[in-house]
Design a protein around this motif. Structure first.
Motif, PDB file in Angstrom:
ATOM      1  N   GLY A  55      41.363  43.769  37.769  1.00 29.92           N
ATOM      2  CA  GLY A  55      39.925  43.643  38.419  1.00 29.92           C
ATOM      3  C   GLY A  55      39.882  42.727  39.443  1.00 29.92           C
ATOM      4  O   GLY A  55      38.813  42.997  40.380  1.00 29.92           O
ATOM      5  N   GLU A  56      40.846  41.829  39.748  1.00 27.66           N
ATOM      6  CA  GLU A  56      40.745  41.169  41.070  1.00 27.66           C
ATOM      7  C   GLU A  56      40.822  41.832  42.203  1.00 27.66           C
ATOM      8  O   GLU A  56      40.368  41.390  43.320  1.00 27.66           O
ATOM      9  CB  GLU A  56      41.685  39.897  40.976  1.00 27.66           C
ATOM     10  CG  GLU A  56      43.086  40.350  40.998  1.00 27.66           C
ATOM     11  CD  GLU A  56      43.751  40.921  39.807  1.00 27.66           C
ATOM     12  OE1 GLU A  56      44.926  41.077  39.782  1.00 27.66           O
ATOM     13  OE2 GLU A  56      42.896  40.958  38.839  1.00 27.66           O
ATOM     14  N   TRP A  87      34.665  41.677  35.147  1.00 22.79           N
ATOM     15  CA  TRP A  87      35.545  41.535  36.335  1.00 22.79           C
ATOM     16  C   TRP A  87      34.763  40.730  37.209  1.00 22.79           C
ATOM     17  O   TRP A  87      35.206  40.035  38.370  1.00 22.79           O
ATOM     18  CB  TRP A  87      36.048  42.745  36.893  1.00 22.79           C
ATOM     19  CG  TRP A  87      37.088  43.376  36.312  1.00 22.79           C
ATOM     20  CD1 TRP A  87      38.083  43.046  35.344  1.00 22.79           C
ATOM     21  CD2 TRP A  87      37.369  44.935  36.448  1.00 22.79           C
ATOM     22  NE1 TRP A  87      38.562  44.115  34.830  1.00 22.79           N
ATOM     23  CE2 TRP A  87      38.477  45.145  35.686  1.00 22.79           C
ATOM     24  CE3 TRP A  87      36.875  45.853  37.186  1.00 22.79           C
ATOM     25  CZ2 TRP A  87      38.893  46.456  35.604  1.00 22.79           C
ATOM     26  CZ3 TRP A  87      37.305  47.067  37.115  1.00 22.79           C
ATOM     27  CH2 TRP A  87      38.419  47.428  36.349  1.00 22.79           C
TER      28      TRP A  87
END
Length: 245
Positions: A55-56, A87
């Motif tokens: 998600g980053e 996220w």
């Protein structure tokens, strides 16, 4: 930086990832009709696992909000909202109709000067339609879409039809347009909604700062479901029951 795209408004759900340059890096399509709920998350997990990203690494989630399958829209929007919340990412609301313009320049056989027409079947001669440069996205009768095309498409301009409305109304289109308009039907392998278009639409909006908080990502059904219409018209058994005091 990646844009994750979700498309579940048609019979076959899909998901895609593109980078900041608009280059596709991963793409999945469910080939089992109307299996969005079962296949969407596994497809996304498969793509992120293949690229070893999390998600980053996702900058935004682009989701097709409709029109199209009512159930499919709800599944796609709910999934996008859940991922965006988990996220901490923004969402992009993309149209299942206007996103087809992103086929230009990357689809073989589609010319730069072709006019894109998208018709999604809403039954009883109704469509969700969009004619590039002539009709904004909205609910129409198929006859009205064809009338606008006949009256406004100039000689030398070709119309390319997309969407499952082609399957439903091909004979009407042929009978109405005849040889007065130059047109073609997109081949079935590229006729329907696809997350690759939603990804490019999402990147365009993301660059322009046109994003929304996950709580603001909402479906665009364009019309009420048939059951809701019948309920309001008193055509369902439950709507004819006496009111309870």
């Amino acid at each position: 930086m990646y844009i994750l795209a979700i498309e579940t408004t048609g019979p076959n759900g899909s998901a895609a990832l593109i980078n900041e340059y608009g280059k596709p890096v991963s793409h999945r399509v469910s080939h089992e009709s109307m299996s969005h709920l079962k296949d969407l998350i596994p497809m996304i997990e498969d793509m992120t696992g293949e690229l070893k990203i999390g998600g980053e690494d996702i900058s935004a989630i682009s989701c097709s909000i409709g029109p199209g399958s009512f159930t499919g829209i709800r599944i796609g929007v709910s999934t996008a909202r859940a991922l965006a919340q988990a996220w901490g990412k923004p969402c992009v609301a993309a149209s299942s109709l206007t996103s087809f313009v992103h086929r230009r320049g990357r689809e073989e056989g589609l010319r730069d000067d072709d006019m894109i027409c998208v018709i999604l079947n809403a039954r009883r001669h109704q469509v969700y339609g969009f004619v590039e440069g002539l009709m904004k996205a909205g609910p129409y009768m198929i006859e009205d879409v064809l009338k606008v095309i006949m009256e406004n498409v100039t000689e030398g301009r070709r119309v390319v039809f997309y969407g499952d409305g082609v399957d439903a109304y091909e004979s009407i289109i042929r009978e109405t347009l005849g040889e007065t308009v130059d047109y073609v039907f997109a081949p079935k392998e590229s006729r329907y909604q696809d997350a690759a278009d939603i990804a490019l639409a999402g990147l365009e909006k993301f660059r322009a700062g046109d994003t929304v908080h996950y709580s603001e990502l909402l479906p665009d059904y364009m019309r009420e479901a048939e059951a809701e219409q019948k309920l309001k018209a008193g055509e369902l058994p439950i709507s004819r029951l006496p009111k309870q005091e």
